[in-house]
Design an enzyme around this catalytic site. Structure first.
Site, mmCIF file in Angstrom:
data_model
loop_
_atom_site.group_PDB
_atom_site.id
_atom_site.type_symbol
_atom_site.label_atom_id
_atom_site.label_comp_id
_atom_site.label_asym_id
_atom_site.label_seq_id
_atom_site.Cartn_x
_atom_site.Cartn_y
_atom_site.Cartn_z
ATOM 1 N N TYR A 355 0.844 -1.191 0.000
ATOM 2 C CA TYR A 355 0.000 0.000 0.000
ATOM 3 C C TYR A 355 0.877 1.236 0.000
ATOM 4 C CZ TYR A 355 -3.872 -3.078 1.349
ATOM 5 O OH TYR A 355 -4.817 -4.066 1.396
ATOM 6 N N HIS A 363 -6.621 1.190 -2.260
ATOM 7 C CA HIS A 363 -6.346 -0.234 -2.415
ATOM 8 C C HIS A 363 -4.855 -0.449 -2.656
ATOM 9 C CE1 HIS A 363 -10.544 -1.519 -2.511
ATOM 10 N NE2 HIS A 363 -10.794 -0.450 -3.255
ATOM 11 N N LYS A 412 -4.240 -5.180 -9.737
ATOM 12 C CA LYS A 412 -2.974 -5.084 -9.020
ATOM 13 C C LYS A 412 -1.853 -5.572 -9.924
ATOM 14 C CE LYS A 412 -4.793 -5.599 -4.335
ATOM 15 N NZ LYS A 412 -6.105 -5.134 -4.762
#
Length: 455
Positions: A355, A363, A412
């Site tokens: 993070y 997120h 991601k």
């Protein structure tokens, strides 16, 4: 003089109530780590007074240095986990660095606050209650929509039967079903309560003696349309729910819930987080739960390395350079030292999540997988060592494709973190020299999508 107050934003809840304001996370998590740092004012060359302010800050530090708080935790050998039980330490470790997770919560240790809201001791509602209410409203919408569609089909079947008896031609059916985008919970509730129950059309050819046919609408030509039983008995269930009487045992439990609950939640921190707080920051002291004494740093490192296996190894076992805890801590220390907030990535099939500021702000941007790399010449000297390194590298292309596909689905980027495993050494007491022999290499892997890569 009249003053007008600024309009309040109702939010997505509309007339049902404004959404409660979010906490000021910038102020709550203003400290990135649970350490007291001396803030020195900047030196401005063309302003001589800045030198005086710097000298005063150093003088203040020498006279009254900031007190560093050292928190306590205990190691449970039965579960190979580390827990923090002090409420003040739990709050500090979470607010300053997002360390650990609540044992009774998904992430932030908030069980006590949610329990008080559930018992009505605090204002507002919990997130679980909001989710439960939203699901109930959505279910009410679907049931009412199905009921209205059922009535429309029954009217159409009656019209077709009347047209068949009279020999006329019935026009094509249009618009007998209500689209979902034009149907809301409010309209569904108004339609259900405005329509008298006596006007509810009965099902053709309905036989009261056969309850199995109560959920099926039959046509003259033998065709049938079936609905769920909950649609047929929806009004009966709602009307009978108000007449239920609660037993005395439930009433006694409600009276007992009025007492303020005790906090039963602990902060469970991972082994890597605990050793980082002990060794790198010096703000945590881990105690042995059985012997009730503090564990030294060198003994703690060996203890966590032994408990990284299942079942745990004996205390007399020698340290290996590729112990799972040593590998994972090297990567954790690497990313923590350059400013990333590192959290567990087990829910996405990875080792860590990175993070930028913390899970309450955004997120995770990256997902990390730890891979050992045996490039040192020591690991290729004998055939036994080469077979051992080959077994440690045993991962298929399909495994990598599946992991990368999951990260692409949750937006991601996958980072393959290779840790150069050094040869074995006898430096077990010097933790700094032992960790300094490792090297970390990052490799960013992106999934190639043809539609996004065309010219």
């Amino acid at each position: 003089m009249e003053t007008s107050s600024p309009p309040s934003k109702a939010g997505p809840l509309g007339k049902r109530g404004a959404r409660p304001g979010r906490p000021n996370y910038r102020h709550i998590h203003r400290h990135p780590l649970p350490v007291n740092v001396l803030s020195v004012p900047p030196v401005i060359p063309h302003n001589p007074l800045s030198i005086i302010s710097v000298a005063l800050s150093y003088l203040t530090f020498l006279i009254s240095p900031p007190r560093q708080e050292v928190y306590s935790a205990y190691f449970d050998s039965a579960t190979s986990s580390i827990h923090v039980t002090d409420e003040r330490a739990i709050q500090a470790l979470w607010e300053m660095g997002f360390f650990g997770k609540g044992t009774l919560s998904r992430s932030q240790p908030s069980w006590l606050e949610r329990e008080k809201k559930r018992r009505g001791l605090l204002g507002g509602s919990t997130s679980e209650e909001a989710t439960r209410k939203r699901r109930a409203e959505r279910r009410e919408l679907k049931l009412e929509r199905a009921r209205v569609e059922k009535l429309a089909i029954e009217e159409r079947l009656k019209a077709e039967a009347a047209a068949k008896e009279s020999g006329s031609v019935l026009p094509a059916a249009e618009g007998h079903t209500i689209p979902g985008e034009k149907f809301s919970v409010k309209k569904a509730m108004e339609a259900r309560y405005q329509q008298p129950r006596s006007q509810t059309p009965s099902t053709p050819n309905d036989d009261a003696s056969t309850p199995a046919d109560s959920t099926r609408t039959r046509t003259p030509n033998g065709k049938s349309v079936r609905f769920a039983p909950v649609v047929q008995e929806k009004e009966v269930v709602l009307s009978s729910a108000a007449s239920l009487q609660l037993p005395d045992s439930i009433l006694d439990e409600d009276e007992a819930d009025e007492a303020p609950p005790e906090n039963e939640e602990h902060l469970q921190i991972s082994n890597e987080e605990a050793f980082f707080l002990v060794y790198s920051l010096g703000v945590l002291q881990v105690f042995d739960r059985d012997e009730n004494k503090a564990i030294p740093t060198s003994s703690l490192f060996q203890l966590l390395c032994n408990h990284s296996y299942f079942p745990p190894r004996s205390a007399s076992a020698e340290l290996k350079p590729d112990d799972p805890f040593a590998m994972s801590y090297v990567v954790y220390h690497h990313f923590r030292s350059i400013g990333w907030v590192v959290r567990s990535g087990v829910k996405f099939g990875t080792d860590y999540l990175l993070y930028n500021r913390g899970p309450v702000f955004s997120h995770a941007e990256f997902a990390v997988i730890i891979l050992p790399s045996y490039s040192h010449s020591y690991w290729s000297e004998t055939e036994e060592r080469r077979e051992y390194t080959t077994s440690q590298h045993a991962r298929s292309w399909w495994w990598l494709h599946c992991v990368n596909r999951v990260q692409a689905q949750v937006k991601k980027s996958l980072v393959l973190c290779y840790v150069e495993v050094p040869p074995p050494t006898s430096l077990s007491n010097d933790i700094g020299a032992l960790l300094g022999r490792y090297r970390v290499r990052e490799f960013l892997l992106r999934r190639w999508i043809p539609n996004r890569s065309r010219d």
